[in-house]
Design a protein around this motif. Structure first.
Motif, PDB file in Angstrom:
ATOM      1  N   LEU A  93       0.834  -1.205   0.000  1.00  0.00           N
ATOM      2  CA  LEU A  93       0.000   0.000   0.000  1.00  0.00           C
ATOM      3  C   LEU A  93       0.865   1.250   0.000  1.00  0.00           C
ATOM      4  N   THR A  94       0.332   2.323  -0.527  1.00  0.00           N
ATOM      5  CA  THR A  94       0.985   3.633  -0.437  1.00  0.00           C
ATOM      6  C   THR A  94       0.093   4.661   0.247  1.00  0.00           C
ATOM      7  N   GLY A  95      -1.202   4.393   0.297  1.00  0.00           N
ATOM      8  CA  GLY A  95      -2.116   5.274   1.020  1.00  0.00           C
ATOM      9  C   GLY A  95      -2.241   4.798   2.458  1.00  0.00           C
ATOM     10  N   LYS A  96      -1.748   5.592   3.394  1.00  0.00           N
ATOM     11  CA  LYS A  96      -1.683   5.141   4.788  1.00  0.00           C
ATOM     12  C   LYS A  96      -3.056   4.964   5.416  1.00  0.00           C
ATOM     13  N   ALA A  97      -4.047   5.701   4.958  1.00  0.00           N
ATOM     14  CA  ALA A  97      -5.392   5.582   5.515  1.00  0.00           C
ATOM     15  C   ALA A  97      -6.268   4.647   4.691  1.00  0.00           C
ATOM     16  N   LEU A 132      -5.342   2.210   2.710  1.00  0.00           N
ATOM     17  CA  LEU A 132      -4.808   0.844   2.730  1.00  0.00           C
ATOM     18  C   LEU A 132      -4.721   0.185   1.356  1.00  0.00           C
ATOM     19  N   ILE A 133      -4.592   0.998   0.289  1.00  0.00           N
ATOM     20  CA  ILE A 133      -4.369   0.429  -1.042  1.00  0.00           C
ATOM     21  C   ILE A 133      -3.177   1.129  -1.696  1.00  0.00           C
ATOM     22  N   ARG A 134      -2.721   0.580  -2.799  1.00  0.00           N
ATOM     23  CA  ARG A 134      -1.605   1.167  -3.544  1.00  0.00           C
ATOM     24  C   ARG A 134      -2.172   2.265  -4.444  1.00  0.00           C
ATOM     25  N   THR A 135      -2.481   3.399  -3.831  1.00  0.00           N
ATOM     26  CA  THR A 135      -3.093   4.497  -4.574  1.00  0.00           C
ATOM     27  C   THR A 135      -2.100   5.179  -5.508  1.00  0.00           C
ATOM     28  N   ASP A 136      -0.835   5.218  -5.120  1.00  0.00           N
ATOM     29  CA  ASP A 136       0.180   5.936  -5.894  1.00  0.00           C
ATOM     30  C   ASP A 136       0.805   4.970  -6.896  1.00  0.00           C
ATOM     31  N   GLN A 137       0.711   5.321  -8.165  1.00  0.00           N
ATOM     32  CA  GLN A 137       1.063   4.386  -9.229  1.00  0.00           C
ATOM     33  C   GLN A 137       1.780   5.101 -10.367  1.00  0.00           C
ATOM     34  N   ALA A 138       2.479   4.315 -11.176  1.00  0.00           N
ATOM     35  CA  ALA A 138       3.121   4.802 -12.394  1.00  0.00           C
ATOM     36  C   ALA A 138       2.743   3.870 -13.537  1.00  0.00           C
ATOM     37  N   HIS A 139       2.273   4.451 -14.635  1.00  0.00           N
ATOM     38  CA  HIS A 139       1.867   3.675 -15.808  1.00  0.00           C
ATOM     39  C   HIS A 139       2.557   4.248 -17.036  1.00  0.00           C
ATOM     40  N   VAL A 140       3.098   3.366 -17.886  1.00  0.00           N
ATOM     41  CA  VAL A 140       3.873   3.819 -19.043  1.00  0.00           C
ATOM     42  C   VAL A 140       3.316   3.238 -20.332  1.00  0.00           C
ATOM     43  N   THR A 141       3.542   3.957 -21.415  1.00  0.00           N
ATOM     44  CA  THR A 141       3.131   3.496 -22.740  1.00  0.00           C
ATOM     45  C   THR A 141       4.070   2.384 -23.222  1.00  0.00           C
ATOM     46  N   PRO A 142       3.660   1.615 -24.237  1.00  0.00           N
ATOM     47  CA  PRO A 142       4.432   0.430 -24.641  1.00  0.00           C
ATOM     48  C   PRO A 142       5.891   0.708 -24.971  1.00  0.00           C
ATOM     49  N   ALA A 143       6.196   1.842 -25.594  1.00  0.00           N
ATOM     50  CA  ALA A 143       7.577   2.121 -25.999  1.00  0.00           C
ATOM     51  C   ALA A 143       8.526   2.235 -24.814  1.00  0.00           C
ATOM     52  N   LEU A 144       7.989   2.549 -23.631  1.00  0.00           N
ATOM     53  CA  LEU A 144       8.830   2.719 -22.450  1.00  0.00           C
ATOM     54  C   LEU A 144       8.969   1.450 -21.624  1.00  0.00           C
ATOM     55  N   VAL A 145       8.182   0.431 -21.909  1.00  0.00           N
ATOM     56  CA  VAL A 145       8.242  -0.803 -21.107  1.00  0.00           C
ATOM     57  C   VAL A 145       9.636  -1.435 -21.131  1.00  0.00           C
ATOM     58  N   PRO A 146      10.327  -1.517 -22.285  1.00  0.00           N
ATOM     59  CA  PRO A 146      11.674  -2.106 -22.269  1.00  0.00           C
ATOM     60  C   PRO A 146      12.674  -1.309 -21.430  1.00  0.00           C
TER      61      PRO A 146
END
Length: 275
Positions: free
Chosen positions: A217-221, A223-237
């Motif tokens: 988790l990242t949200g202390k209250a 209790l879920i992983r609220t803070d996230q990073a998502h990337v487009t396909p070209a950046l996955v490698p």
């Protein structure tokens, strides 16, 4: 790196402690949320000096988001904040960069979007996520969407919903048929991001390393992983195996997250030709 500063950090002194944590990490790119005071240019300049970075802030209806960057590592080209104030609760700040000192210059700009999706409705947040997807692909498909996504990611375990505030049941869970049914997280925002062909950096690294403790988790209250990073396909490698949480101590109610990309490994053949 991404860090939700928690409202009021400039007034009660918590921001100074966060600056120390951020400087210890030393990110070249930093997504910030709930930093409304940085909309004032003199406070922004003070924060730039404290961080040793440059900062751009997006207009917002509620609690501005911002991006800071290391000017020795990145050349700032422009910033996209279209629809930030009119179509999103908190908004998005999406500057475009040309990274410096690469073996080869990227043929398209790197888009780094700090965002904070609405916490009050998973359905409304899903619409904001659809808008975010469009902005990440808008300038050639080299995009990162980073920040407080606020809703349960795909693949993460269910939290103990009995320990979560009732308003989060209403905004983050599937509707129950009866009051006796258990709460289950609504994964609609994660489905939208997946269907936008985005990759959750934490999930990707956890799967590759076989270390599912990274999905903490990242949200202390909440209790879920609220803070996230998502990337487009070209950046996955380019994703490196060093995704981690950053402990902010008592300075905010969110853990930070940090990870690295090897931008020489970007696969531009996976970037779409459409805008």
């Amino acid at each position: 790196m991404s860090q939700n500063a928690q409202y009021g950090a400039d007034k009660d002194g918590r921001w100074k402690g966060m600056v120390d944590v951020i400087r210890d990490v030393g990110p070249d790119l930093l997504a910030l949320q709930e930093v409304d005071w940085l909309r004032h240019w003199w406070k922004r300049r003070k924060a730039e000096r404290a961080l040793g970075m440059r900062i751009v802030v997006a207009p917002s209806r509620q609690l501005n988001v911002a991006v800071a960057w290391n000017p020795k590592a990145l050349r700032h080209l422009d910033t996209d904040t279209r629809y930030s104030k009119t179509d999103m609760h908190h908004g998005h700040c999406a500057p475009r960069f040309q990274p410096l000192a690469l073996e080869r210059e990227l043929p398209k700009p790197l888009v780094f979007a700090s965002t904070h999706l609405t916490p009050y409705s998973v359905e409304a947040a899903a619409q904001e996520a659809q808008l975010l997807c469009a902005r990440l692909y808008r300038y050639g498909g080299l995009g990162l969407g980073v920040g407080d996504i606020n809703h349960v990611p795909l693949g993460d375990d269910e939290p103990d919903w009995t320990k979560v505030q009732a308003h989060n049941w209403a905004s983050r869970c599937l509707r129950r048929r009866t009051a006796a049914d258990p709460w289950r997280g609504h994964r609609l925002v994660g489905e939208v991001l997946r269907d936008g062909d985005l990759t959750d950096v934490c999930s990707h690294v956890a799967q590759r390393m076989g270390d599912f403790s990274l999905r903490q988790l990242t949200g202390k209250a909440g209790l879920i992983r609220t803070d996230q990073a998502h990337v487009t396909p070209a950046l996955v490698p380019a994703i490196q195996n060093n995704y981690r949480r950053i402990d902010p101590g008592p300075h905010t109610d969110h853990w930070g997250i940090a990870f690295s990309l090897d931008l020489d490994s970007v696969d531009t053949s996976l970037a779409p030709d459409y805008a």
